[in-house]
Each structure stands twice: as C-alpha cells, then as structure tokens.
Design an enzyme around this catalytic site. Structure first.
Site, PDB file in Angstrom:
ATOM      1  N   GLY A  69     -49.744   8.709 -20.960  1.00  0.00           N
ATOM      2  CA  GLY A  69     -48.996   8.723 -19.717  1.00  0.00           C
ATOM      3  C   GLY A  69     -47.968   7.606 -19.728  1.00  0.00           C
ATOM      4  O   GLY A  69     -48.000   6.737 -20.612  1.00  0.00           O
ATOM      5  N   TYR A 105     -42.235  19.431 -16.461  1.00  0.00           N
ATOM      6  CA  TYR A 105     -43.272  19.507 -17.480  1.00  0.00           C
ATOM      7  C   TYR A 105     -42.750  20.366 -18.616  1.00  0.00           C
ATOM      8  O   TYR A 105     -42.061  21.358 -18.364  1.00  0.00           O
ATOM      9  CB  TYR A 105     -44.520  20.153 -16.856  1.00  0.00           C
ATOM     10  CG  TYR A 105     -45.830  19.654 -17.396  1.00  0.00           C
ATOM     11  CD1 TYR A 105     -46.192  18.324 -17.255  1.00  0.00           C
ATOM     12  CD2 TYR A 105     -46.714  20.511 -18.040  1.00  0.00           C
ATOM     13  CE1 TYR A 105     -47.403  17.865 -17.737  1.00  0.00           C
ATOM     14  CE2 TYR A 105     -47.932  20.059 -18.523  1.00  0.00           C
ATOM     15  CZ  TYR A 105     -48.272  18.735 -18.376  1.00  0.00           C
ATOM     16  OH  TYR A 105     -49.470  18.285 -18.852  1.00  0.00           O
TER      17      TYR A 105
END
Lengths: 373, 373
Positions: B286, B94
C-alpha cells in the site's frame, strides 16, 4: 614507525598470505633469518600504510625476498588492473576494509617463477591467476600457497586474464543469479558503456538474449552508441531520448525486458524500471550518480517489480572458488574467441602514478588502466 | 439511458454471473420472460453506472427478481464491508476496472436462501461466502452458480466471515509468500494500526514470530500503542521515535527482522528498511502517504536488501480458489478462537450513505464499516 619496525612490516607484507592480518605480521617477524630456504626475488609493490586518497597514501616500494615454503608458489606478475573497487578499498569507503599496511590490487595475471618442494600441478612458466579472494596484486613477485593459484590456458590474452575476475564475472553472475533467461528474452541496463555493461551486452548476445542499453547524454554519445551496437547491443538510447511516456514503443522486435541492471541510480534507474515488464527484476550493482533509487508504490503492487542488489563479494569466497574457476575458464574462452572485448590501456609499472591518476578520473573518461609489470 | 434499456440493464446486473460483461448483459436481456422458473426475491443493491466519486455515482436501487437456474444458489446477504479497494474500483483508479453498470462490494457473508434443482452440498440456511474473485456483494440477494459459494462453519462470527477474504488473507499471504519465517524470527511493519497490520501482528504472534511496529505520530498514539501491544505486538514505535541513527538499538531481545511490510511509502518505508537485517526483504502492499519509496544503492549492494510487492489480486483467481478456501477456514478458526480481532462498525443497510461517508474518511479515523443487510 621506526625503520626496524617498518622493515619487519614490509617483510610481513610479503608473508601475509590470504589471511593477511596483524597476527600474521607478528608471526612472520619471528621467522626472520631463515635464509637457507629457497627465497623469492625482491618485489616492487604499491603499498599504502593507511586508508586515504590513493594518490596520497600509496607508495611504490621495494620488498625484501621471502621464503618460498614447500607449499608456496612464487609468481612473477605480468599485469593487474586498477579497478574502482581497488580505489574504494584504499580510500576506506568499501565495507570490507583491508588491514593496513596493505598492497593494492585485487586481481591480475602472472607466470609461475618458482615452486616449493611439495607443490603439484604447477610448474615454472605456467600462466596463473590468483583465486578470489585475493589481494595485493600490484607487485612484481607474489609468494602464496599453491591453493591460491589457478592455472589458466596459456593462450589466454594477458590483459583479459588480468581483468576477468571482477567485471566480466559480475556481468556473468548478474545474468545468471536472478531470473532464468532464455534465448529470445531481453534485458535492459543503464551505464552500458562501463566494462560490466559491455560484458553484459556480449554475454547476452552470445546467449541469444537481446539487450536494451541506456547511456548518458554527452558529447560523443553517437560514437558510443555505434561502439555498443558493434558489440551486439540491440538498442542504445541516451537518457534524454527516453523522457517520453511510453518507452516501450521503442521496442519493435524485442520483448519487454524481464531483467534490468542499474549501476547509476537516480533518473537512470527509473528508466530501467520503465522498460521492465510486469513481474520484472532490477538488480543494482553500482551508483555512479550517487543518487538513490526512487520507485512508486504501484510499481511494486500492480507491476509486481522486484528490486535486488548484486555484490561480487558474495562470490569471492573460498567455498565458491571451484565454481568461480569454471566461470573464469568460460569467460576466458569467450575472450580468446573474440566474443568478449573491452577497451583497456596497458601501462608500464614505472608509470603507475599516471595510470592511477587516469583511474581516479583526473584526465576525464579513460579506458581501464592495466599495469604491465 | 432510456427506462426500458435501464430495466434490461438492471435485470442484467443480476444475471451477470462471475464474468459480468456486455455480452452477458445482451444474453440475459434476451431471456426476459422465463417466469415459470424459480425466481429469487427482488434485491436491493448499491449500483454505480459509471466510475467516479463513490458518494456521487452510487445509488441504492431495487433490482427485479431473477431466475434461480438449476446450478444456481440464491443467497441472502448478511454483511459486507466497505474496503478501500472497493472505493478505488468505484473511483476507477484501480488497475482492474469493473465494467459498468456494476454493483459495489467485493467480499461478504450470506445465508443460502434457495438452491437450483442440480445443486449439491448447499442447503437453505447454510452460511456461505462468495469465493474470490467475486463482486457485487453490496446487495440483499445474490444469485450465482453454486461453484462461487463456499460453505463455512456456522459458528463463524458474522462480521469476521464478511471481512476475512481481503485484509486477513493479505496479512497471511504476506507472512508466507516471501521468506520462510520460523518461530523466533521477527518482522517489521509500518501502518501497523491498519486492519492488515493488526492481522499481521496476531498471525505472527500465533506463530511465535516477533513484530516490530511503526505507527504515525498523532494524538492518541499512546493508546494505539497499548492496543497493538494487547494484540501481541512486541514493539510499537511512532515514526518520530525512530529518527535516530541506530534503530536496532531499540531491539533488546528481538532478532533483526528478516521481513518488512510497507503500506505507507516515503519516510515510513525508509524506517522499515532501517530495521531490516542483512539480506532482508521489504514487501510493499500500500502507499497511504502517496509518496514513493526511496532507497540507497548501498542498501542493495552491501546490505543485500530485496524490495518486492504484494497484490492480493494474484490470489483471487479461480485456479487458487481451493487454496484460498483452506486459508479462509484457518483464518476463521483464529477469529472464532479470539486470536484474530479487529475493530469494525456494523451499520444497517439503510444507513449505507453514512457508512460510505465514514469509509471515505469524511468523519476522520473510523473503524472498518461493515454493512448489515
């Protein structure tokens, strides 16, 4: 098509007006014979009767005189360019398809030849350009309502006046329509040697905006770089120079670009994206490589990039005419001051076929072809 | 790491506060020994000392009691979900990397256990959720400054309170942040069976906005369709159904969608683009297929599409906390009224490893795993 029908059709071509259509053709063919009114000179025009390859479907023909009605202005055309979008329109691959038969050309410059009795503000000798949306500029005399014609400064360099409405206006709108650019900011673009690309460099420069430019790898790219730097480009790279992980290392004293322009697609578009800063915007206005644009998910989510498109057509509407005229004045001022330059080749109308062949790319890379009537 | 250092580190984990960092660790290890103050109960937490595969690097450990200072609130956690972004943070993939050692989890719900002497507006027994940005929700007792805790309606269904800040908030923001949607408008999305997708359907429905939904082709897609329709989906298609030239023929009484959501990429993103109307916007949040998004030049120029990205992180900042709290109340109201539903599996903390394995996809498609402390 019989010769009688054709002659009516050709007369109709000259009377079509801004909403040139089948209806206009029928209406004007009923008015044949009004010879008492002021008439225009006959006109020589590049006409196509159906969409297709431009070198096959276009013909240079004589059109008969038409009436100059009280609100009409008859303009003797001086110059008009052959733009890629003109070619696309003739080919029928443009989303806006002109009804045929049609006269080619979408921008140009002319001199007022005669005016109708109710015309105000325009006199013979005035330099005018047709307001967008206009069409049929590839002919020697055009008769249209006075509202179509925009009087420009007589000192405007003719070849720039003829070409100001499509490419320089695209460059200007793209610099203004998407983000707020301030002096000291930077933009990045591919296809930088195109006329739009050259205009982007110069308009940006005039505003204190840095430009990072990407060009193709090809023989002569060294010269192309020098040429763009002379126009005010801060940095010019060939695509192969940018096949490194961190392109931003190349930007020493230039901030990361907030805005990018893409007229190529494929890898050249990815290179523009690579340069953009967090939250940056890439505007696509062409696809010379005929390849799509590919972008990673993380560029959207974590880098917050925006991808947009630009089409000048949005500006070439009657309700935008006033705004467009202001922008055209601004751009012509830049041209007159020598701050907006690009290469063009003026070609006599008699050599239209040669100019068309060059514009179609049959003779390799060539400067913009501008017909001189 | 020696056992003395480790014990200081674990104590530090509990004292890290919102700006959990190396500095905080050093500061708190100096204050060891202030046993006269009010102390929290010991806590059981899911800790990772370095980034890596979550099933390898996480351990459930006991953390010693910490001081509840005058402005602190000690909360007994009731429930917290395992979100994909939690997993990504532990994996270190991330963009925002927590410093390690760290406690897992980013959202959850708890009950006030004890408060410091200067705390106003919160009392033992109150139901609270940690304000974004928060972290370390995978533990039984959390001590943090009172400003972090947001008191919610006691009637809020616990599992929804535990999961409201990430997925439903994403759906809500995406419906509001990009274009102005009115009742009667339509949106299109892929990955419609995801929790965000289900929330989009229901929030849109509540606002009179139609939804066109795209799901994967797989066994059970018929049931998935029915489930989404029960939530309020107007149309649900599998990707293979949409391999036709004109997908818009499928929309009988629904206007062309102005807004699209993409959490898949690849072909599924292209299908969203196909449905969008002229001038529409696709938002990527996403990339489940791990494939990039490919789009044609003409989609930008002639169809005037915009491509944007959404990252909830932008909203999870202190300066947005007030706005987020308002939205959370709105979403919890919807949940309480039964207008916002999605499937979850409540798992006792003792079975954390099983829940983690399910969240990691080791047992195929599973409902959202929510730890019950």
């Amino acid at each position: 098509m019989g010769s009688l029908v054709r002659s009516a059709t050709l007369r109709a071509l000259r009377n079509g007006g801004p909403s040139f259509s089948g209806i206009a053709i029928r209406r004007s063919s009923l008015s044949v014979g009004a010879f008492s009114a002021t008439m225009s000179p006959p006109s020589k025009a590049v006409v196509y009767e159906q969409q297709g390859p431009p070198d096959v479907v276009t013909r240079v023909i004589e059109l008969p005189p038409v009436e100059v009605k009280e609100n009409d202005v008859c303009v003797r055309m001086l110059a008009a360019p052959i733009n890629p979008s003109d070619i696309n329109r003739i080919e029928g691959v443009y989303p806006v398809k002109p009804e045929t038969p049609a006269i080619g050309g979408y921008e140009g410059v002319g001199e007022v030849y005669s005016v109708g009795s109710a015309v105000k503000g325009l006199s013979p000798g005035d330099l005018v350009i047709p307001s967008p949306p206009s069409f049929g500029t590839w002919q020697t005399y055009i008769v249209k309502d006075q509202s179509v014609w925009y009087k420009i400064n007589k000192d405007s360099p003719m070849e720039y006046a003829a070409t100001i409405t499509v490419n320089p206006l695209t460059a200007l709108r793209m610099l203004e329509d998407f983000i707020n650019l301030n002096s000291g900011d930077a933009i990045v673009q591919n296809g930088a040697t195109s006329i739009v690309g050259q205009c982007v460099i110069q308009i940006a420069k005039d505003r204190g905006v840095h430009s990072v430019n990407i060009i193709r790898d090809r023989p002569g790219s060294g010269e192309a770089k020098e040429k763009l730097k002379k126009l005010g480009a801060d940095e010019v790279f060939t695509e192969s120079q940018l096949e490194v992980k961190n392109v931003k290392g190349f930007l020493a004293n230039i901030p990361e670009p907030a805005l990018g322009f893409n007229c190529v697609g494929g890898n050249a578009a990815s290179l523009v994206l690579k340069f953009l800063r967090q939250g940056g915007t890439m505007v696509t206005y062409g696809g010379m490589s005929k390849k799509p644009i590919t972008i990673s998910t993380s560029s959207f989510i974590f880098k917050d990039l925006s991808l947009r498109g630009f089409w000048l057509q949005k500006w070439l509407r009657e309700d935008k005419a006033k705004e467009c005229r202001r922008m055209i004045d601004y751009l012509l001022d830049l041209a007159r001051e020598g701050k907006l330059r690009y290469e063009m080749e003026l070609v006599p109308f008699d050599s239209f076929r040669t100019a068309l062949d060059k514009a179609l790319g049959k003779q390799g890379s060539q400067p913009k072809q501008v017909i001189r009537f």
